[in-house]
Write a protein that holds these residues in place. Structure first.
Motif, PDB file in Angstrom:
ATOM      1  N   ALA A  43      16.773  10.570  -3.179  1.00 50.11           N
ATOM      2  CA  ALA A  43      18.022  11.325  -2.980  1.00 50.11           C
ATOM      3  C   ALA A  43      19.237  10.422  -3.159  1.00 50.11           C
ATOM      4  N   GLU A  44      19.138   9.219  -2.689  1.00 46.99           N
ATOM      5  CA  GLU A  44      20.252   8.275  -2.806  1.00 46.99           C
ATOM      6  C   GLU A  44      20.544   7.942  -4.273  1.00 46.99           C
ATOM      7  N   ILE A  45      19.500   7.769  -5.053  1.00 46.94           N
ATOM      8  CA  ILE A  45      19.687   7.410  -6.462  1.00 46.94           C
ATOM      9  C   ILE A  45      20.096   8.627  -7.295  1.00 46.94           C
ATOM     10  N   ILE A  46      19.415   9.745  -7.122  1.00 47.97           N
ATOM     11  CA  ILE A  46      19.645  10.915  -7.968  1.00 47.97           C
ATOM     12  C   ILE A  46      20.876  11.705  -7.539  1.00 47.97           C
ATOM     13  N   GLU A  47      20.968  12.029  -6.263  1.00 44.88           N
ATOM     14  CA  GLU A  47      22.053  12.896  -5.802  1.00 44.88           C
ATOM     15  C   GLU A  47      23.374  12.157  -5.620  1.00 44.88           C
ATOM     16  N   LYS A  48      23.300  10.960  -5.055  1.00 40.78           N
ATOM     17  CA  LYS A  48      24.531  10.212  -4.780  1.00 40.78           C
ATOM     18  C   LYS A  48      24.889   9.237  -5.886  1.00 40.78           C
ATOM     19  N   LYS A  49      24.036   9.123  -6.907  1.00 40.57           N
ATOM     20  CA  LYS A  49      24.290   8.262  -8.069  1.00 40.57           C
ATOM     21  C   LYS A  49      24.540   6.800  -7.682  1.00 40.57           C
ATOM     22  N   ILE A  51      23.998   3.444  -8.241  1.00 33.31           N
ATOM     23  CA  ILE A  51      23.481   2.609  -9.324  1.00 33.31           C
ATOM     24  C   ILE A  51      22.961   1.271  -8.797  1.00 33.31           C
ATOM     25  N   ALA A  52      23.625   0.710  -7.805  1.00 37.26           N
ATOM     26  CA  ALA A  52      23.166  -0.566  -7.249  1.00 37.26           C
ATOM     27  C   ALA A  52      21.761  -0.426  -6.652  1.00 37.26           C
ATOM     28  N   LEU A  53      21.536   0.650  -5.929  1.00 38.44           N
ATOM     29  CA  LEU A  53      20.212   0.890  -5.363  1.00 38.44           C
ATOM     30  C   LEU A  53      19.191   1.145  -6.469  1.00 38.44           C
ATOM     31  N   ALA A  54      19.603   1.824  -7.530  1.00 37.96           N
ATOM     32  CA  ALA A  54      18.703   2.067  -8.657  1.00 37.96           C
ATOM     33  C   ALA A  54      18.274   0.753  -9.302  1.00 37.96           C
ATOM     34  N   ILE A  55      19.173  -0.190  -9.408  1.00 36.94           N
ATOM     35  CA  ILE A  55      18.835  -1.500  -9.980  1.00 36.94           C
ATOM     36  C   ILE A  55      17.874  -2.254  -9.066  1.00 36.94           C
ATOM     37  N   VAL A  56      18.098  -2.179  -7.761  1.00 38.93           N
ATOM     38  CA  VAL A  56      17.206  -2.843  -6.800  1.00 38.93           C
ATOM     39  C   VAL A  56      15.816  -2.212  -6.851  1.00 38.93           C
ATOM     40  N   VAL A  57      15.746  -0.893  -6.917  1.00 37.04           N
ATOM     41  CA  VAL A  57      14.451  -0.209  -6.990  1.00 37.04           C
ATOM     42  C   VAL A  57      13.750  -0.538  -8.308  1.00 37.04           C
ATOM     43  N   ALA A  58      14.502  -0.623  -9.397  1.00 40.75           N
ATOM     44  CA  ALA A  58      13.909  -0.993 -10.687  1.00 40.75           C
ATOM     45  C   ALA A  58      13.328  -2.404 -10.620  1.00 40.75           C
ATOM     46  N   ALA A  59      14.045  -3.324 -10.000  1.00 44.28           N
ATOM     47  CA  ALA A  59      13.536  -4.691  -9.849  1.00 44.28           C
ATOM     48  C   ALA A  59      12.284  -4.709  -8.985  1.00 44.28           C
ATOM     49  N   MET A  60      12.277  -3.892  -7.937  1.00 44.01           N
ATOM     50  CA  MET A  60      11.107  -3.801  -7.077  1.00 44.01           C
ATOM     51  C   MET A  60       9.917  -3.237  -7.853  1.00 44.01           C
ATOM     52  N   CYS A  61      10.154  -2.222  -8.676  1.00 39.82           N
ATOM     53  CA  CYS A  61       9.081  -1.629  -9.484  1.00 39.82           C
ATOM     54  C   CYS A  61       8.515  -2.647 -10.463  1.00 39.82           C
ATOM     55  N   LEU A  62       9.379  -3.397 -11.116  1.00 39.20           N
ATOM     56  CA  LEU A  62       8.910  -4.433 -12.029  1.00 39.20           C
ATOM     57  C   LEU A  62       8.104  -5.495 -11.292  1.00 39.20           C
ATOM     58  N   SER A  63       8.567  -5.882 -10.120  1.00 37.08           N
ATOM     59  CA  SER A  63       7.862  -6.898  -9.335  1.00 37.08           C
ATOM     60  C   SER A  63       6.477  -6.425  -8.921  1.00 37.08           C
TER      61      SER A  63
END
Length: 74
Positions: A43-49, A51-63
């Motif tokens: 909800a934080e990434i999609i609804e509230k847009k 972007i900083a959290l999206a980058i952190v989650v992407a880094a976590m997914c890659l890790s």
């Protein structure tokens, strides 16, 4: 003679099984991280847009993906 090692049924099925196990482990890790955070990541990434959290989650997914790949490969 040149052989396609990856086309052998045992190798192919083993690759599919390891890929499914890797995706399952990745998904479980993502759910655990989502539950540990004080807010709903999706909800934080999609609804509230956020972007900083999206980058952190992407880094976590890659890790997590790198860790799972290393565990399966090694």
């Amino acid at each position: 003679m040149f052989e396609l090692e990856w086309l052998k049924p045992g190798v192919f099925i083993g690759s599919i099984v390891f890929a499914l196990i890797g995706v399952l482990v990745f998904w479980i890790c993502f759910i655990v991280v989502d539950k540990l955070t004080p807010y709903d990541l999706w909800a934080e990434i999609i609804e509230k847009k956020n972007i900083a959290l999206a980058i952190v989650v992407a880094a976590m997914c890659l890790s997590i993906g790198i860790i799972v790949a290393a565990a399966i490969h090694g």
